[in-house]
Design an enzyme around this catalytic site. Structure first.
Site, PDB file in Angstrom:
ATOM      1  N   GLY A 332     -26.927  90.540 -17.554  1.00 28.20           N
ATOM      2  CA  GLY A 332     -26.910  89.877 -18.999  1.00 28.20           C
ATOM      3  C   GLY A 332     -26.730  88.594 -18.449  1.00 28.20           C
ATOM      4  O   GLY A 332     -27.035  87.877 -17.648  1.00 28.20           O
ATOM      5  N   SER A 333     -25.815  87.584 -19.513  1.00 29.65           N
ATOM      6  CA  SER A 333     -25.892  86.349 -19.339  1.00 29.65           C
ATOM      7  C   SER A 333     -25.107  85.768 -18.264  1.00 29.65           C
ATOM      8  O   SER A 333     -25.095  84.716 -18.136  1.00 29.65           O
ATOM      9  CB  SER A 333     -24.906  86.062 -20.948  1.00 29.65           C
ATOM     10  OG  SER A 333     -25.782  86.163 -21.871  1.00 29.65           O
ATOM     11  N   THR A 334     -24.332  86.778 -17.451  1.00 32.08           N
ATOM     12  CA  THR A 334     -23.565  86.225 -16.308  1.00 32.08           C
ATOM     13  C   THR A 334     -24.711  85.839 -15.525  1.00 32.08           C
ATOM     14  O   THR A 334     -24.201  85.021 -14.303  1.00 32.08           O
ATOM     15  CB  THR A 334     -22.590  87.215 -15.783  1.00 32.08           C
ATOM     16  OG1 THR A 334     -23.312  88.521 -15.699  1.00 32.08           O
ATOM     17  CG2 THR A 334     -21.533  87.390 -16.761  1.00 32.08           C
TER      18      THR A 334
END
Length: 618
Positions: A332-334
């Site tokens: 995801g966003s990481t």
């Protein structure tokens, strides 16, 4: 009347049945016999001679047979009687953490055997055999076992009775002090893990047969076995040891031990912080990791739930594996900072560039929108990370050719096994080049960290690359074997240079704004510059996203002015409508960071006003 013979021989009685007076007076004369010598037949002499020759020939042949044919076997039998052999019992080397604290060791244990037919107390007559009841009374006080139980175990048996096992050295010493004949203490090693669950996920354990079953005990099994050889000592007829029976090096003592890079103090803080968050959010599982970005050393690697290696049989085998190294998930966003670094490296975007976040896009017939479904308008890339804009990331990565994008995903090792000593590490999953380059939805979803999968360990490695100036280091948890009490120093900086330091520095500056202004505010520590990125990703199973299931995470870099560490916290399936990376993972990361700054004595960042020293929460 006596008649004398003509020859002058003694007179001969006239009466036939009589004896002379001389014969009656001298009894010896009656036992004298005259043996007439006769010549021995030549055949008999020849027979005796041949018999003797045959016997001597047989004896000589037998001697030759024993010396030539049977000599080696008889010599071996003689040496077996004269030589005492001591077989190794299979001891293993200890494991210690980076500061020398014991993590695993072999401790001597004993099995108590009884031979009732030899029971005898000190001071007794050597021929006296004590009763089992007398002996049991003394043993019960040392073993702390009811005498009746011991008597039932003996139950009239005369020898070879196992009374107890797993006796510690102190109990064995007290049993020896009793001086009772007929008791034998059989020593054996037992693997002990004094830190309990703290390192179970990485160290593993030995089963009851001393066979390695998981973790480093299994992957480094050969390194952990001591160099033990069978000792042989010659003895004389009276049992006296002879010096010529010892071989060179037979008395060598193996004092090597395996040193970890993990710190028991930081490991405990990470485990406790993670446990609190899992309990609060009723999560399925979680993992926390700390890495030195300069050389890839792991200072902490903990997972929950875990197990007690000293009582492994009480736990499910599913807990014996380290899921953060072996299980895949969509980051995801990481992963967004990694993507921006790739785009910067290829000059597809500029440090001062912007994108237009319209809130929603349709790519290849598939809708893509932000997590809050809001349009954020014109954004610079620092703000893209702050608000975690999916649409903004798609707009940025569309400027990079899909073929080049895919090559970079391969170059940073998404679909290869990381170079690590962590047991069971696996490769991630990436779409084929054809899928990635011909289906527009694939690079679009990859732009915000979905559509491919990796392990938390791999994500940590990639963020370490951002922090250390673009070098891909090898994550590891061991420093190797050391002798005695000596400790290995930290290795020098290493890694394969993949990106320009200027590129990664720019991304680090953007990440610092996420902690200052965005979703990472909760990790701020006064006096220190910290960067980070939260992530809340949908969870997929067999290619299908599970409704309501998510994985929350947070990755931190510190200090930004001189990057040394990366901290990653991942929590799987937290429950609740407000379960996000900022609410679930960030609080645990902050506790770990506060402890890390103290334990590693990290000085305050330049340009930041020092505040009170953070404290370690135990």
């Amino acid at each position: 009347m006596v008649r004398r013979s003509a020859t002058g021989s003694p007179p001969i009685p006239l009466h036939g049945g009589g004896r002379s007076s001389t014969e009656a007076d001298n009894p010896r004369s009656s036992r004298r016999r005259v043996i007439q010598l006769q010549p021995v037949p030549a055949g008999r002499l020849l027979t005796v001679y041949l018999t003797l020759c045959l016997a001597l020939t047989g004896l000589a042949g037998r001697l030759a047979w024993l010396q030539v044919k049977e000599g080696d076997r008889l010599q071996q039998r003689a040496r077996a009687i004269q030589t005492q052999k001591t077989k190794p019992i299979g001891k293993r080397r200890p494991i210690v953490d980076r500061k020398g604290r014991l993590v695993a060791l072999d401790e001597e244990r004993f099995t108590l055997w009884a031979h009732p037919r030899y029971f005898n107390f000190p001071g007794d007559d050597p021929n006296l055999i004590r009763s089992s009841s007398d002996t049991v009374e003394k043993l019960a006080k040392v073993l702390l076992v009811p005498a009746a139980d011991l008597m039932r175990t003996i139950d009239g048996r005369k020898t070879g009775v196992k009374l107890a096992t797993d006796l510690d050295p102190e109990t064995a010493r007290r049993l020896r002090e009793l001086g009772i004949s007929g008791l034998d203490l059989e020593p054996y090693p037992q693997r002990i893990y004094p830190q309990g669950q703290l390192f179970a996920n990485v160290v593993g354990f030995l089963n009851l047969e001393r066979v390695a079953q998981a973790g480093l005990e299994q992957s480094r099994d050969k390194d952990l076995r001591r160099q033990e050889t069978t000792r042989q000592m010659r003895r004389g007829a009276d049992g006296t040891p002879l010096p010529d029976g010892l071989q060179a090096g037979v008395l060598y003592t193996d004092d090597l031990r395996l040193q970890l890079t993990l710190d028991a103090r930081l490991q405990q803080v990470a485990q406790q912080a993670l446990a609190r968050q899992l309990k609060q959010w009723k999560a399925k599982r979680g993992s926390a990791m700390v890495m030195d970005v300069r050389n890839g050393e792991m200072l902490a690697l903990t997972s929950i739930p875990s197990y007690e290696p000293n009582k492994f049989w009480k736990f499910s085998p599913g807990l014996f594996r380290e899921w953060s190294v072996q299980d895949l998930y969509e980051p995801g966003s990481t992963f967004k900072p990694i993507n921006l670094a790739i785009a910067l490296q290829e000059k597809a975007i500029q440090p001062n560039g912007t994108v237009n976040d319209v809130g929603q896009l349709t790519i290849g017939g598939w809708p893509i929108f932000n997590h809050d479904r809001r349009a954020n308008g014109i954004l610079d890339f620092a703000t893209v990370l702050q608000v975690s804009s999916n649409v903004g990331m798609v707009q940025a990565m569309r400027r990079l050719k899909p073929s080049i994008y895919w090559e970079w995903m391969r170059r940073i090792g998404i679909d290869t096994v990381p170079d690590t000593d962590l047991p069971g590490a696996v490769a991630g999953e990436l779409k084929t080049r054809e899928q990635f380059t011909t289906q527009p939805i694939e690079p679009a979803t990859a732009a915000f960290g979905q559509g491919f999968s990796l392990t938390p360990l791999k994500l940590l490695q990639l963020h370490a690359m951002l922090a250390n100036g673009g070098r891909l280091v090898s994550p590891h948890i061991t420093r190797g074997l050391r002798s005695g009490d000596s400790l290995a120093p930290a290795p020098a900086a290493s890694g394969l240079q993949l990106m320009q330091p200027a590129v990664t520095k720019q991304v680090m500056d953007w990440l610092e704004t996420v902690v200052e202004k965005g979703s990472g505010k909760g990790v701020q520590v006064p006096g220190y510059r910290i960067g980070g990125k939260t992530g809340t990703a949908q969870k997929a199973l067999n290619g299908v996203y599970i409704p309501g299931a998510r994985i929350t995470s947070f990755v931190a870099h510190l200090p930004i002015d001189d990057p040394r560490f990366v901290v990653l916290v991942v929590v799987d399936e937290p429950q609740g409508g407000n379960a996000y990376g900022s609410t679930v993972a960030v609080p645990a990361a902050k506790e770990i960071i506060e402890a890390l700054l103290v334990l590693e004595k990290v000085p305050p960042s330049t340009g930041k006003k020092p505040a009170g020293q953070p404290t370690v929460r135990g």
